[in-house]
Design a protein around this motif. Structure first.
Motif, PDB file in Angstrom:
ATOM      1  N   LYS A 177       0.777  -1.207  -0.069  1.00  0.00           N
ATOM      2  CA  LYS A 177      -0.029  -0.022   0.037  1.00  0.00           C
ATOM      3  C   LYS A 177       0.853   1.348  -0.056  1.00  0.00           C
ATOM      4  N   MET A 178       2.231   0.894   0.165  1.00  0.00           N
ATOM      5  CA  MET A 178       3.038   2.376   0.020  1.00  0.00           C
ATOM      6  C   MET A 178       3.323   2.668  -1.058  1.00  0.00           C
ATOM      7  N   ASN A 179       3.152   1.881  -2.238  1.00  0.00           N
ATOM      8  CA  ASN A 179       3.177   2.116  -3.542  1.00  0.00           C
ATOM      9  C   ASN A 179       2.228   1.554  -4.526  1.00  0.00           C
ATOM     10  N   ASP A 180       1.272   2.187  -4.908  1.00  0.00           N
ATOM     11  CA  ASP A 180      -0.001   1.591  -5.322  1.00  0.00           C
ATOM     12  C   ASP A 180       0.293   0.826  -6.927  1.00  0.00           C
ATOM     13  N   ASP A 181       1.773   1.286  -7.309  1.00  0.00           N
ATOM     14  CA  ASP A 181       1.673   0.674  -8.669  1.00  0.00           C
ATOM     15  C   ASP A 181       2.901  -0.438  -8.401  1.00  0.00           C
TER      16      ASP A 181
END
Length: 372
Positions: A313-317
């Motif tokens: 969830k810290m980087n949605d990509d």
């Protein structure tokens, strides 16, 4: 949409020089493609891996007669029956029927699956590190150097096929040559016991550029995997030969593994493969699919990874890399996708969105003779 025709394309290529892993040397690469055509002319392609005589006989005598006249939209029920006869063949049939369904709806594969989260997928260059020459370490380093020059910054190399000391010399030479600039996964192909696998921690503790250690011990030793995971400072991965989602559950329920490596060609269809990816997410784990044996199954793997939610969830990509075979193998070019800077952009057209290179199918068609 009634199935009218099924064509098979058994392909064989003898390698210029043998290469291999802890399971031994490969002297050839093979590929088995199928094309299913409906009475309305819609085509779908699938890929299967196994010994070509077994596949050709199985399709000609049992699978093709079974499929002719069936509804192409009955994918799940058809695959369920075929997997009782030959599971890997069921996977190829499921790919072909998936493409037919997408084409009939005017969708890409990803659109039919609900849409993709991304159009580009990271890759890791996958090597067969051993060769039958005294200078195999230098040959391995040369191949890695070429991949790095081509833009790969994530790689996987083999261990477990030589003595422990020789394998460590290889990996130390690799680290010293590239100065930790590459992220490295080690794949042992289930060749160690737990005590030997733990010895790699001495080297793991010296560097920070490790991706994971893959299948260090036999996959059925679940409790040893749990203990090993607790004693190593790098992630432990595995699962390329597991045949169903249920096979992953013992590893997940005991928290014995960090990263799943399912392979669409070894599982019970494209739908089961996608379920294994989602299962990893339900357990809060990463999944980096194994995709070594062919270009078409790799394309389906990329599509599935594109449709998978991010693992952090810290980087949605953020998405885990997919395996990319960089060894001598003409069949990886059947699907003409080219990586760039360690990533590949997915085709966006209807169905699989790309035309297969049919000239390769003619050039390397297996002549029916026995091969070893």
């Amino acid at each position: 949409m009634e199935i009218a025709k099924v064509d098979t394309f058994p392909l064989l290529y003898r390698l210029t020089h043998p290469y291999g892993d802890a399971n031994g040397y490969k002297k050839y690469r093979s590929c088995f493609l199928i094309r299913i055509t409906t009475r309305s002319g819609i085509e779908g392609w699938g890929e299967v891996i196994d010994w070509l005589p077994v596949l050709e006989k199985g399709f000609r005598e049992r699978i093709i007669p079974f499929l002719i006249g069936k509804k192409a939209t009955d994918r799940l029920s058809l695959v369920k029956i075929i997997k009782k006869w030959h599971q890997r063949s069921a996977s190829g049939v499921s790919q072909a029927l998936t493409e037919i369904a997408a084409k009939s709806a005017g969708f890409s594969i990803c659109e039919m699956w609900g849409g993709s989260w991304r159009s580009s997928i990271p890759l890791y260059a996958s090597f067969q590190s051993y060769s039958d020459t005294p200078d195999w370490i230098n040959r391995s380093l040369h191949l890695v150097e070429k991949a790095a020059a081509d833009g790969f910054d994530q790689i996987k190399v083999k261990i477990g096929g030589r003595s422990f000391a020789e394998d460590q010399s290889h990996i130390l030479a690799l680290q010293r040559q590239f100065g930790g600039t590459l992220q490295v996964a080690l794949d042992a192909n289930q060749s160690y016991d737990a005590a030997t696998a733990r010895q790699w921690e001495r080297l793991f503790s010296e560097w920070s550029n490790w991706l994971w250690i893959e299948e260090p011990i036999p996959m059925n030793q679940v409790q040893d995997y749990k203990l090993l995971r607790a004693s190593l400072s790098v992630p432990v991965s595995g699962g390329e030969n597991l045949k169903s989602v249920a096979d992953f559950l013992p590893l997940l329920e005991t928290r014995a593994i960090d990263i799943l490596n399912p392979d669409v060609m070894h599982m019970d269809g494209i739908d089961g493969f996608r379920e294994s990816l989602q299962l990893a997410r339900h357990f809060g784990l990463r999944v980096s699919p194994h995709s070594y044996d062919g270009g078409l199954c790799r394309l389906y793997t990329l599509f599935a990874q594109a449709c998978l939610p991010a693992w952090s969830k810290m980087n949605d990509d953020s998405i885990e890399p997919v395996e990319w075979d960089v060894m001598e193998n003409p069949f990886t070019s059947i699907v003409p996708l080219q990586p760039e800077n360690g990533h590949v952009t997915l085709p966006q057209g209807i169905g699989i969105g790309i035309e297969l290179d049919l000239s390769i199918l003619e050039k390397y068609r297996w002549d029916g003779r026995t091969y070893v």
